[in-house]
Design a protein around this motif. Structure first.
Motif, PDB file in Angstrom:
ATOM      1  N   GLY A  31      40.926  30.927  39.422  1.00 37.50           N
ATOM      2  CA  GLY A  31      41.592  30.917  38.126  1.00 37.50           C
ATOM      3  C   GLY A  31      41.978  32.329  37.731  1.00 37.50           C
ATOM      4  N   SER A  33      44.425  35.362  36.099  1.00 31.99           N
ATOM      5  CA  SER A  33      45.852  35.711  36.157  1.00 31.99           C
ATOM      6  C   SER A  33      46.319  36.179  37.528  1.00 31.99           C
ATOM      7  CB  SER A  33      46.135  36.804  35.129  1.00 31.99           C
ATOM      8  OG  SER A  33      45.282  37.925  35.400  1.00 31.99           O
ATOM      9  N   THR A  34      45.461  36.841  38.294  1.00 35.17           N
ATOM     10  CA  THR A  34      45.917  37.462  39.542  1.00 35.17           C
ATOM     11  C   THR A  34      46.557  36.474  40.517  1.00 35.17           C
ATOM     12  OG1 THR A  34      44.163  39.105  39.312  1.00 35.17           O
ATOM     13  CG2 THR A  34      45.175  38.916  41.478  1.00 35.17           C
ATOM     14  N   ASP A  58      36.389  27.317  39.529  1.00 38.94           N
ATOM     15  CA  ASP A  58      35.755  27.293  38.208  1.00 38.94           C
ATOM     16  C   ASP A  58      36.791  26.862  37.181  1.00 38.94           C
ATOM     17  OD1 ASP A  58      35.984  30.533  36.658  1.00 38.94           O
ATOM     18  OD2 ASP A  58      37.200  29.768  38.316  1.00 38.94           O
ATOM     19  N   ARG A  60      37.522  26.676  32.713  1.00 38.95           N
ATOM     20  CA  ARG A  60      37.106  26.962  31.334  1.00 38.95           C
ATOM     21  C   ARG A  60      37.009  25.629  30.601  1.00 38.95           C
ATOM     22  NH1 ARG A  60      41.268  31.196  31.505  1.00 38.95           N
ATOM     23  NH2 ARG A  60      40.444  32.809  32.846  1.00 38.95           N
ATOM     24  N   ASN A  70      42.314  26.656  33.722  1.00 40.71           N
ATOM     25  CA  ASN A  70      42.690  26.996  35.102  1.00 40.71           C
ATOM     26  C   ASN A  70      43.431  25.837  35.765  1.00 40.71           C
ATOM     27  OD1 ASN A  70      41.631  29.584  35.076  1.00 40.71           O
ATOM     28  ND2 ASN A  70      39.611  28.917  35.784  1.00 40.71           N
ATOM     29  N   GLY A 126      38.790  35.283  42.838  1.00 41.12           N
ATOM     30  CA  GLY A 126      39.201  36.524  42.209  1.00 41.12           C
ATOM     31  C   GLY A 126      37.958  37.353  41.939  1.00 41.12           C
ATOM     32  N   HIS A 132      32.097  39.891  38.490  1.00 40.23           N
ATOM     33  CA  HIS A 132      31.879  38.434  38.545  1.00 40.23           C
ATOM     34  C   HIS A 132      32.959  37.795  39.408  1.00 40.23           C
ATOM     35  CE1 HIS A 132      35.065  37.798  35.409  1.00 40.23           C
ATOM     36  NE2 HIS A 132      35.206  36.658  36.048  1.00 40.23           N
ATOM     37  N   ALA A 134      34.509  33.547  40.375  1.00 35.43           N
ATOM     38  CA  ALA A 134      34.492  32.212  39.790  1.00 35.43           C
ATOM     39  C   ALA A 134      33.954  32.395  38.366  1.00 35.43           C
ATOM     40  CB  ALA A 134      33.674  31.249  40.649  1.00 35.43           C
ATOM     41  N   LYS A 187      39.909  47.091  39.189  1.00 39.60           N
ATOM     42  CA  LYS A 187      38.967  46.287  39.995  1.00 39.60           C
ATOM     43  C   LYS A 187      38.308  47.108  41.120  1.00 39.60           C
ATOM     44  CE  LYS A 187      40.149  42.498  37.786  1.00 39.60           C
ATOM     45  NZ  LYS A 187      40.965  41.422  38.358  1.00 39.60           N
TER      46      LYS A 187
HETATM   47  C1  6PG Z   1      38.410  32.672  35.589  1.00 41.76           C
HETATM   48  C2  6PG Z   1      38.360  33.066  37.031  1.00 41.76           C
HETATM   49  C3  6PG Z   1      37.691  34.406  37.197  1.00 41.76           C
HETATM   50  C4  6PG Z   1      38.802  35.350  37.625  1.00 41.76           C
HETATM   51  C5  6PG Z   1      38.421  36.797  37.348  1.00 41.76           C
HETATM   52  C6  6PG Z   1      39.593  37.721  37.580  1.00 41.76           C
HETATM   53  O1  6PG Z   1      38.412  31.500  35.295  1.00 41.76           O
HETATM   54  O2  6PG Z   1      38.549  33.571  34.768  1.00 41.76           O
HETATM   55  O3  6PG Z   1      38.152  32.174  37.928  1.00 41.76           O
HETATM   56  O4  6PG Z   1      36.665  34.460  38.106  1.00 41.76           O
HETATM   57  O5  6PG Z   1      39.082  35.181  38.994  1.00 41.76           O
HETATM   58  O6  6PG Z   1      38.015  36.864  36.001  1.00 41.76           O
HETATM   59  O7  6PG Z   1      40.564  37.384  36.621  1.00 41.76           O
HETATM   60  P1  6PG Z   1      42.010  38.064  36.616  1.00 41.76           P
HETATM   61  O8  6PG Z   1      42.664  37.665  37.876  1.00 41.76           O
HETATM   62  O9  6PG Z   1      42.681  37.490  35.425  1.00 41.76           O
HETATM   63  O10 6PG Z   1      41.793  39.549  36.529  1.00 41.76           O
END
Ligand code: 6PG
Length: 228
Positions: A31, A33-34, A58, A60, A70, A126, A132, A134, A187
């Motif tokens: 999930g 943005s990346t 994962d 929300r 997501n 991500g 963190h 997931a 990151k």
């Molecule tokens: C979520 C993700 C989380 C995400 C990281 C990086 O639901 O937020 O699964 O693990 O991969 O927070 O988030 P960005 O890609 O937005 O920096």
């Protein structure tokens, strides 16, 4: 561990995703943005993805249709952009059940589809600036889960501050292939903590080490600085 520092990480991941999906694989998607652009690029492929099953690493716990979802993000950046006859199946989390019941229902579904010891073909993850992955946040009880495959996270460690449902280390580390897609200088430190030598035990991502599977980091230059 295979570290790929590339100019266009989204392209690399989109191709990986299409390869596994067009072979009918079970794929857990990240999930945040990346990965959005990687999903959009994958949707532009003319491959037949209809035999694939997409899961969420994962989610929300927000109402259906909420922009923070997501599942909603994957639908709009990938599934809805692929013609119906070539579209992959997306198994969404029933967030309306609440984090714990939704996690239990998702785990039941995983076992129904993949047997008692599910092995996902590809897990895309991500990384947060706090290391963190997931919804496995530093210092949270979900990190210690050794039996369940999916668990509820009543309190997130980062925005959006909503409860979560997350796949756990036992499931993630059983996968055939785990790929981290990480970009941006913000990151780099989290990458160093998770994948540097020695890794930082307090970094959740440091505990994603697939036992019988491969681990690949697909990074842009800025994020890759963390491992130089
Ligand atoms: C979520 C993700 C989380 C995400 C990281 C990086 O639901 O937020 O699964 O693990 O991969 O927070 O988030 P960005 O890609 O937005 O920096």
């Amino acid at each position: 561990m295979d570290v790929r520092i590339v100019d266009d990480p989204a392209r690399v991941v989109a191709d990986l995703l299409v390869d596994v999906a067009s072979a009918g694989g079970h794929v857990a998607l990240a999930g945040g943005s990346t990965p959005k652009r990687a999903y959009e690029l994958a949707a532009q492929s003319d491959a037949d993805l209809s035999a694939a099953t997409l899961w969420l690493g994962d989610e929300r716990v927000v109402p259906p249709g909420d922009e923070r979802s997501n599942g909603g993000m994957v639908r709009t950046t990938l599934c809805d952009r692929v013609p119906a006859e070539r579209r992959p199946r997306l198994i969404e989390v029933e967030t309306e059940l609440g984090p714990e019941a939704a996690a239990a229902a998702y785990e039941t579904r995983l076992r129904e589809e993949l047997g008692h010891h599910p092995r996902l073909d590809l897990v895309l993850l991500g990384l947060g600036p706090d290391s963190h992955t997931a919804s496995l946040f530093p210092g949270k009880p979900a990190l210690a889960e050794t039996r369940r495959l999916v668990t509820g996270v009543p309190e997130a460690g980062m925005e959006p501050q909503v409860p979560r449902v997350t796949m756990t280390f036992p499931l993630l580390n059983a996968a055939r292939e785990v790929v981290f897609l990480v970009s941006g200088a913000d990151k780099a430190e989290a990458l160093r903590r998770a994948f540097g030598e020695p890794p930082d035990e307090c970094s959740p991502a440091a505990h994603v080490r697939p036992g019988a599977g491969t681990l690949t980091l697909v990074l842009d230059q800025a994020a890759g600085e963390g491992l130089q």
